[in-house]
Design a protein around this motif. Sequence first.
Motif, PDB file in Angstrom:
ATOM      1  N   ARG A 276     -21.858  17.681  70.462  1.00 12.91           N
ATOM      2  CA  ARG A 276     -21.715  18.436  71.703  1.00 12.91           C
ATOM      3  C   ARG A 276     -22.685  17.950  72.779  1.00 12.91           C
ATOM      4  O   ARG A 276     -22.346  17.884  73.967  1.00 12.91           O
ATOM      5  CB  ARG A 276     -21.951  19.922  71.428  1.00 12.91           C
ATOM      6  N   SER A 277     -23.895  17.615  72.365  1.00 13.76           N
ATOM      7  CA  SER A 277     -24.922  17.234  73.347  1.00 13.76           C
ATOM      8  C   SER A 277     -24.906  15.750  73.675  1.00 13.76           C
ATOM      9  O   SER A 277     -25.365  15.347  74.743  1.00 13.76           O
ATOM     10  CB  SER A 277     -26.307  17.620  72.818  1.00 13.76           C
ATOM     11  N   ARG A 278     -24.376  14.919  72.776  1.00 14.89           N
ATOM     12  CA  ARG A 278     -24.364  13.467  72.978  1.00 14.89           C
ATOM     13  C   ARG A 278     -22.965  12.926  72.684  1.00 14.89           C
ATOM     14  O   ARG A 278     -22.458  13.106  71.583  1.00 14.89           O
ATOM     15  CB  ARG A 278     -25.364  12.783  72.037  1.00 14.89           C
ATOM     16  N   ASP A 279     -22.378  12.252  73.619  1.00 15.29           N
ATOM     17  CA  ASP A 279     -21.036  11.704  73.423  1.00 15.29           C
ATOM     18  C   ASP A 279     -21.147  10.324  72.782  1.00 15.29           C
ATOM     19  O   ASP A 279     -20.706   9.323  73.337  1.00 15.29           O
ATOM     20  CB  ASP A 279     -20.314  11.623  74.778  1.00 15.29           C
ATOM     21  N   TYR A 280     -21.707  10.275  71.582  1.00 14.96           N
ATOM     22  CA  TYR A 280     -22.067   9.017  70.940  1.00 14.96           C
ATOM     23  C   TYR A 280     -21.116   8.626  69.806  1.00 14.96           C
ATOM     24  O   TYR A 280     -21.258   7.537  69.249  1.00 14.96           O
ATOM     25  CB  TYR A 280     -23.483   9.092  70.369  1.00 14.96           C
ATOM     26  N   LEU A 281     -20.210   9.511  69.409  1.00 19.60           N
ATOM     27  CA  LEU A 281     -19.379   9.265  68.235  1.00 19.60           C
ATOM     28  C   LEU A 281     -17.907   9.164  68.602  1.00 19.60           C
ATOM     29  O   LEU A 281     -17.453   9.744  69.588  1.00 19.60           O
ATOM     30  CB  LEU A 281     -19.574  10.384  67.204  1.00 19.60           C
ATOM     31  N   GLY A 282     -17.159   8.448  67.777  1.00 23.15           N
ATOM     32  CA  GLY A 282     -15.720   8.357  67.912  1.00 23.15           C
ATOM     33  C   GLY A 282     -15.089   8.240  66.543  1.00 23.15           C
ATOM     34  O   GLY A 282     -15.768   7.987  65.536  1.00 23.15           O
ATOM     35  N   PHE A 283     -13.763   8.409  66.484  1.00 19.87           N
ATOM     36  CA  PHE A 283     -13.108   8.379  65.181  1.00 19.87           C
ATOM     37  C   PHE A 283     -13.085   6.956  64.618  1.00 19.87           C
ATOM     38  O   PHE A 283     -12.759   5.995  65.307  1.00 19.87           O
ATOM     39  CB  PHE A 283     -11.672   8.911  65.259  1.00 19.87           C
ATOM     40  N   SER A 284     -13.412   6.841  63.352  1.00 20.75           N
ATOM     41  CA  SER A 284     -13.493   5.551  62.671  1.00 20.75           C
ATOM     42  C   SER A 284     -12.107   5.063  62.255  1.00 20.75           C
ATOM     43  O   SER A 284     -11.421   5.715  61.460  1.00 20.75           O
ATOM     44  CB  SER A 284     -14.390   5.678  61.434  1.00 20.75           C
ATOM     45  N   LYS A 285     -11.686   3.923  62.785  1.00 18.40           N
ATOM     46  CA  LYS A 285     -10.405   3.337  62.378  1.00 18.40           C
ATOM     47  C   LYS A 285     -10.415   2.990  60.898  1.00 18.40           C
ATOM     48  O   LYS A 285      -9.404   3.144  60.196  1.00 18.40           O
ATOM     49  CB  LYS A 285     -10.098   2.094  63.198  1.00 18.40           C
ATOM     50  N   SER A 286     -11.544   2.529  60.400  1.00 19.39           N
ATOM     51  CA  SER A 286     -11.672   2.193  58.982  1.00 19.39           C
ATOM     52  C   SER A 286     -11.346   3.392  58.105  1.00 19.39           C
ATOM     53  O   SER A 286     -10.622   3.280  57.107  1.00 19.39           O
ATOM     54  CB  SER A 286     -13.093   1.699  58.690  1.00 19.39           C
ATOM     55  N   LEU A 287     -11.857   4.566  58.473  1.00 18.64           N
ATOM     56  CA  LEU A 287     -11.588   5.772  57.695  1.00 18.64           C
ATOM     57  C   LEU A 287     -10.111   6.146  57.770  1.00 18.64           C
ATOM     58  O   LEU A 287      -9.476   6.426  56.743  1.00 18.64           O
ATOM     59  CB  LEU A 287     -12.454   6.922  58.206  1.00 18.64           C
ATOM     60  N   MET A 288      -9.564   6.162  58.991  1.00 25.10           N
ATOM     61  CA  MET A 288      -8.159   6.539  59.137  1.00 25.10           C
ATOM     62  C   MET A 288      -7.245   5.586  58.370  1.00 25.10           C
ATOM     63  O   MET A 288      -6.265   6.011  57.742  1.00 25.10           O
ATOM     64  CB  MET A 288      -7.767   6.568  60.608  1.00 25.10           C
ATOM     65  N   ASP A 289      -7.562   4.291  58.410  1.00 22.65           N
ATOM     66  CA  ASP A 289      -6.735   3.325  57.670  1.00 22.65           C
ATOM     67  C   ASP A 289      -6.724   3.620  56.176  1.00 22.65           C
ATOM     68  O   ASP A 289      -5.715   3.387  55.495  1.00 22.65           O
ATOM     69  CB  ASP A 289      -7.235   1.896  57.929  1.00 22.65           C
ATOM     70  N   LYS A 290      -7.830   4.128  55.651  1.00 21.54           N
ATOM     71  CA  LYS A 290      -7.886   4.489  54.231  1.00 21.54           C
ATOM     72  C   LYS A 290      -6.984   5.691  53.949  1.00 21.54           C
ATOM     73  O   LYS A 290      -6.286   5.738  52.922  1.00 21.54           O
ATOM     74  CB  LYS A 290      -9.323   4.769  53.807  1.00 21.54           C
ATOM     75  N   PHE A 291      -7.009   6.681  54.843  1.00 20.96           N
ATOM     76  CA  PHE A 291      -6.107   7.824  54.684  1.00 20.96           C
ATOM     77  C   PHE A 291      -4.647   7.360  54.708  1.00 20.96           C
ATOM     78  O   PHE A 291      -3.834   7.769  53.872  1.00 20.96           O
ATOM     79  CB  PHE A 291      -6.336   8.849  55.796  1.00 20.96           C
ATOM     80  N   VAL A 292      -4.332   6.517  55.674  1.00 18.79           N
ATOM     81  CA  VAL A 292      -2.949   6.058  55.832  1.00 18.79           C
ATOM     82  C   VAL A 292      -2.501   5.244  54.623  1.00 18.79           C
ATOM     83  O   VAL A 292      -1.391   5.418  54.112  1.00 18.79           O
ATOM     84  CB  VAL A 292      -2.805   5.242  57.135  1.00 18.79           C
ATOM     85  N   ALA A 293      -3.366   4.355  54.141  1.00 19.08           N
ATOM     86  CA  ALA A 293      -3.013   3.484  53.017  1.00 19.08           C
ATOM     87  C   ALA A 293      -2.705   4.284  51.757  1.00 19.08           C
ATOM     88  O   ALA A 293      -1.909   3.848  50.918  1.00 19.08           O
ATOM     89  CB  ALA A 293      -4.142   2.495  52.747  1.00 19.08           C
ATOM     90  N   ARG A 294      -3.311   5.456  51.624  1.00 21.86           N
ATOM     91  CA  ARG A 294      -3.108   6.282  50.433  1.00 21.86           C
ATOM     92  C   ARG A 294      -2.083   7.396  50.696  1.00 21.86           C
ATOM     93  O   ARG A 294      -1.927   8.282  49.867  1.00 21.86           O
ATOM     94  CB  ARG A 294      -4.447   6.879  49.987  1.00 21.86           C
ATOM     95  N   ASN A 295      -1.412   7.316  51.850  1.00 22.66           N
ATOM     96  CA  ASN A 295      -0.435   8.345  52.227  1.00 22.66           C
ATOM     97  C   ASN A 295      -1.063   9.733  52.153  1.00 22.66           C
ATOM     98  O   ASN A 295      -0.435  10.718  51.719  1.00 22.66           O
ATOM     99  CB  ASN A 295       0.816   8.281  51.341  1.00 22.66           C
ATOM    100  N   ASP A 296      -2.306   9.817  52.593  1.00 23.16           N
ATOM    101  CA  ASP A 296      -3.101  11.029  52.474  1.00 23.16           C
ATOM    102  C   ASP A 296      -2.769  11.983  53.618  1.00 23.16           C
ATOM    103  O   ASP A 296      -2.847  11.605  54.785  1.00 23.16           O
ATOM    104  CB  ASP A 296      -4.591  10.643  52.516  1.00 23.16           C
ATOM    105  N   PRO A 297      -2.415  13.236  53.325  1.00 29.85           N
ATOM    106  CA  PRO A 297      -2.044  14.175  54.393  1.00 29.85           C
ATOM    107  C   PRO A 297      -3.185  14.510  55.346  1.00 29.85           C
ATOM    108  O   PRO A 297      -2.925  15.047  56.427  1.00 29.85           O
ATOM    109  CB  PRO A 297      -1.572  15.421  53.623  1.00 29.85           C
ATOM    110  N   ARG A 298      -4.405  14.184  54.981  1.00 27.56           N
ATOM    111  CA  ARG A 298      -5.514  14.436  55.899  1.00 27.56           C
ATOM    112  C   ARG A 298      -5.397  13.604  57.171  1.00 27.56           C
ATOM    113  O   ARG A 298      -6.000  13.945  58.195  1.00 27.56           O
ATOM    114  CB  ARG A 298      -6.841  14.150  55.186  1.00 27.56           C
TER     115      ARG A 298
END
Length: 519
Positions: A276-298
């Motif tokens: 909230r105080s620092r706009d320093y983070l973003g969503f990790s493509k590496s993490l999302m690709d792992k969810f997608v590769a495993r057909n993970d509903p998350r």
Amino acid sequence: MKKILYINVLRLTIAATVLSGLTLSCSDDVMDKINEDINHPTSLSSNFVITQVQTSLAFNVVGGDYNSYIAVCIEHEGGADSQMYETDMRYYVMEDPSSWGNTWAYTYNNLAACKDIISICSEDGAEPDNAVNLGIGKTLMAYQLALATDLHGDIPWSEALDFSVYRAPQLDKQETIYQEVFRLLDEALTAFNGGKASIAAQDLYYGGNVSNWIKAVYGLKARYTMRLLGRSSDRNGDLNKVLDYVSKSFTSASEEMKLDKYDAATFYNPLYTFARSRDYLGFSKSLMDKFVARNDPRQDQVAVNSNYELISPSSSDYNPIHNGEQDKGVYTKSAPDWAEKAPTQLLSYHELLFLKAEAQARLGQDPSETLRAAIAAGFENLANTIQAAINSTFKNKVSGELTLSAAAGEEHFDKNVKPLLSANAVKQVMIEKYLAFFGASGEGVEAYADIRRLKYLNEDYIELVNPNNAASATYPKGHFPLRLGYGNGDTNNNPNVSAAQGDGSFIYSEPVWWAGGSR
């Protein structure tokens, strides 16, 4: 400021007395009270010290700077700006002692406070019959000590908390520190079995529930026994110990060791506070690709756009960070980053189930039932986190019902994970554990420990894609931090720590002892 306040109060007291015509004649008792420094009492109930340590350990240490930097290193998050961007780029920030100065100070303040708890509740202390608080103090000390050595390796310990004697404490070996950790946990069990609790509400984790404290100690023994597996001289024996310890630990998420007192008014989840105080983070493509590769509903319920709406990776709004290759900027965010009230997990139910599943798989037993339960518990924990974000920051902007649940986790296991177990069960356990540790619970630090111990076991199952991890002429062993440097409070003032720190580059080449290193 305090001295000025005391003087002014005393002047006002004298002036009021003179003006009223009274004689300034006080007994010794009255003068003693006037001169008493009420802000620095000479004795303090162990209850209050325990509350202080529990708050600091969860908010400042487990969920604080360590977790923020490490989440980027292990690709649970991406670095969008400032220190987090520099972490993704593998600039000097990770080896810079100033990055760890605050958390290093919190760590040693917590250890000193734990020492006070133990002293107060020992035989010659002010509360010699308070066996439960003695056990709590020893458990918290073991936890903080293990966390510090897990991240930094050899650290000042045996000489560290007596500054009047040791002006420049020596560093203790990690192997020795781990012996101390297990000793403290065993002594905590003895203490818990010897008394009843009176701490109640001031125990922020368990409200004085001794049974849950005993279960937490066994859970920590399971965690740390698995941590040392690469150094074990009897792996099967230690894996069976893990199973035994887990059997004596949590039976549901209601018994977890966590801080769940964030009220979104005066006290917030630390990841939310940072996001909230620092706009320093973003969503990790590496993490999302792992969810997608495993057909993970998350994959459909963990990313959020600029309107605080949950989006899938197929959405036109999806703009993740390509870990280590991004520019500074504004990217898709992780939904858990906005969970104001999400608890900080010090030891979760799903972690214990993953430890049990790993031990079973390594012993050649079928881990299916345990892994199914572990994934379900992890789903439920993440669902609670995202629901907390929906209830506050997102203000019900989510269309439809949040579908993450324990049942969804069980279905994911049945469809997508179970078919993979026959090829390499340990690998699937560890990948699912890594994914379950994503979120606002502060469990990235544990995922980091797993990644490093797996490297030592030649089981590099967690694929990290950041190109800046690669070996180079400057970093022939790679540029992924195998440990953290030391805090600047000691690198500036203790020559022993300063010598161990050097130029900081050792963090990329020297693993900690339990991961195959020498320190």
